[in-house]
Enzyme design. Structure first.
Site, mmCIF file in Angstrom:
data_model
loop_
_atom_site.group_PDB
_atom_site.id
_atom_site.type_symbol
_atom_site.label_atom_id
_atom_site.label_comp_id
_atom_site.label_asym_id
_atom_site.label_seq_id
_atom_site.Cartn_x
_atom_site.Cartn_y
_atom_site.Cartn_z
ATOM 1 C CD GLU A 114 -3.027 0.831 2.297
ATOM 2 O OE1 GLU A 114 -3.681 -0.227 2.321
ATOM 3 O OE2 GLU A 114 -3.158 1.730 3.150
ATOM 4 C CG ASP A 115 1.438 3.026 3.104
ATOM 5 O OD1 ASP A 115 0.527 3.465 2.372
ATOM 6 O OD2 ASP A 115 1.275 2.767 4.310
HETATM 7 P P1 NDP Z 1 -5.904 8.996 6.836
HETATM 8 O O1 NDP Z 1 -6.327 7.716 6.243
HETATM 9 O O2 NDP Z 1 -5.296 10.037 5.975
HETATM 10 O O3 NDP Z 1 -4.929 8.754 8.074
HETATM 11 C C1 NDP Z 1 -5.101 7.682 8.965
HETATM 12 C C2 NDP Z 1 -4.144 6.581 8.589
HETATM 13 O O4 NDP Z 1 -2.804 7.076 8.632
HETATM 14 C C3 NDP Z 1 -4.182 5.441 9.578
HETATM 15 O O5 NDP Z 1 -5.182 4.528 9.206
HETATM 16 C C4 NDP Z 1 -2.779 4.886 9.484
HETATM 17 O O6 NDP Z 1 -2.772 3.973 8.387
HETATM 18 C C5 NDP Z 1 -1.921 6.086 9.124
HETATM 19 N N1 NDP Z 1 -1.150 6.749 10.206
HETATM 20 C C6 NDP Z 1 0.105 7.256 10.097
HETATM 21 N N2 NDP Z 1 0.498 7.859 11.205
HETATM 22 C C7 NDP Z 1 -0.525 7.730 12.084
HETATM 23 C C8 NDP Z 1 -0.698 8.143 13.443
HETATM 24 N N3 NDP Z 1 0.244 8.816 14.120
HETATM 25 N N4 NDP Z 1 -1.871 7.882 14.061
HETATM 26 C C9 NDP Z 1 -2.836 7.218 13.401
HETATM 27 N N5 NDP Z 1 -2.742 6.797 12.111
HETATM 28 C C10 NDP Z 1 -1.571 7.047 11.457
HETATM 29 O O7 NDP Z 1 -7.066 9.736 7.567
HETATM 30 P P2 NDP Z 1 -8.549 9.376 7.731
HETATM 31 O O8 NDP Z 1 -8.684 8.004 8.247
HETATM 32 O O9 NDP Z 1 -9.142 10.453 8.515
HETATM 33 O O10 NDP Z 1 -9.086 9.365 6.242
HETATM 34 C C11 NDP Z 1 -9.420 10.470 5.550
HETATM 35 C C12 NDP Z 1 -10.899 10.665 5.715
HETATM 36 O O11 NDP Z 1 -11.054 11.667 6.692
HETATM 37 C C13 NDP Z 1 -11.612 11.077 4.477
HETATM 38 O O12 NDP Z 1 -12.619 10.142 4.196
HETATM 39 C C14 NDP Z 1 -12.213 12.452 4.825
HETATM 40 O O13 NDP Z 1 -13.581 12.499 4.482
HETATM 41 C C15 NDP Z 1 -12.074 12.546 6.309
HETATM 42 N N6 NDP Z 1 -11.644 13.860 6.782
HETATM 43 C C16 NDP Z 1 -12.181 14.308 7.948
HETATM 44 C C17 NDP Z 1 -11.820 15.520 8.463
HETATM 45 C C18 NDP Z 1 -12.417 15.963 9.753
HETATM 46 O O14 NDP Z 1 -12.005 16.962 10.308
HETATM 47 N N7 NDP Z 1 -13.373 15.248 10.295
HETATM 48 C C19 NDP Z 1 -10.887 16.395 7.776
HETATM 49 C C20 NDP Z 1 -10.340 15.815 6.569
HETATM 50 C C21 NDP Z 1 -10.734 14.598 6.116
HETATM 51 P P3 NDP Z 1 -1.720 2.760 8.216
HETATM 52 O O15 NDP Z 1 -2.019 1.709 9.226
HETATM 53 O O16 NDP Z 1 -2.008 2.312 6.813
HETATM 54 O O17 NDP Z 1 -0.406 3.385 8.415
#
Ligand code: NDP
Ligand code: ZN
Length: 180
Positions: A64-65
């Protein structure tokens, strides 16, 4: 090759592939800390002994990354590991919101190995959301993530009671910390 050698080969491979990546929190931890934590949770809390599942956990974010392919993992670690990694790999051509919805829908259909990896992945991420959240995330966004995690985990139940109980306790504590 011994099981220990294969496990360390996977750790070494993942560390190299993730070498330039950092987690999103303000500590900016090396990315590899996360997949190693996921594998450690599987043995420590989930009591898992299956080396293929532990290897797939260590490799779970490489496709994925990073530029890693299914074929490479298949060649190095075999088909069982490669297929579990692909089960927990999002299709990055889809929009974020769609990917999040699909994770909830796909969860009940995953293999038992992939279910446990995904559960430990959500535990690791929600621990980070509580203690070392991505920079600039509002309280609301952190709470939304926890809720989405619960929806994914609802489809992963019935395979590892220890991990499920650990997740349920974590969610309560994480919400308290985020709201505090
Ligand atoms: P992301 O998917 O961008 O980020 C979360 C992912 O980042 C985790 O699942 C993890 O995946 C990885 N990760 C890396 N560092 C960390 C850390 N320190 N802590 C936790 N996770 C980390 O974000 P979202 O899950 O929020 O997905 C985006 C969604 O958010 C969109 O659907 C959008 O609609 C919504 N959104 C909401 C906002 C709001 O304010 N409510 C603002 C902007 C967007 P892995 O295990 O793969 O590393
Ligand atoms: Zn992950």
């Amino acid at each position: 090759m011994s099981k220990t050698t294969k496990l360390l080969q996977a750790a070494n491979f993942a560390a190299r592939r993730h070498r330039r990546q950092k987690r999103k929190g303000e500590n900016g931890e090396p990315y590899i800390n996360h997949p190693l934590e996921v594998a450690h949770l599987l043995t420590r809390i989930g009591n898992l002994k299956d080396t293929d599942i532990l290897i797939a956990a260590i490799l779970h974010d490489t496709v994925e990354d990073t530029k890693t392919t299914e074929e490479e993992i298949n060649e190095m670690f075999g088909k069982a590991v490669a297929s579990m990694v692909m089960e927990v790999t999002d299709d990055k051509t889809l929009p974020k919101a769609e990917r999040k919805k699909l994770q909830v829908e796909h969860a009940p259909h995953l293999s038992d190995g992939a279910k446990q990896i995904k559960l430990a992945d959500k535990i690791s991420n929600i621990e980070d959301i509580a203690d070392n959240p991505p920079e600039d995330w509002s309280i609301e966004r952190r709470l939304e993530y926890i809720e989405w995690g619960e929806n994914v985990v609802a489809g992963l139940r019935g395979v590892n009671e220890n991990l499920e109980n650990y997740f349920d306790d974590l969610v309560v504590k994480a919400r308290e910390k985020v709201k505090a």
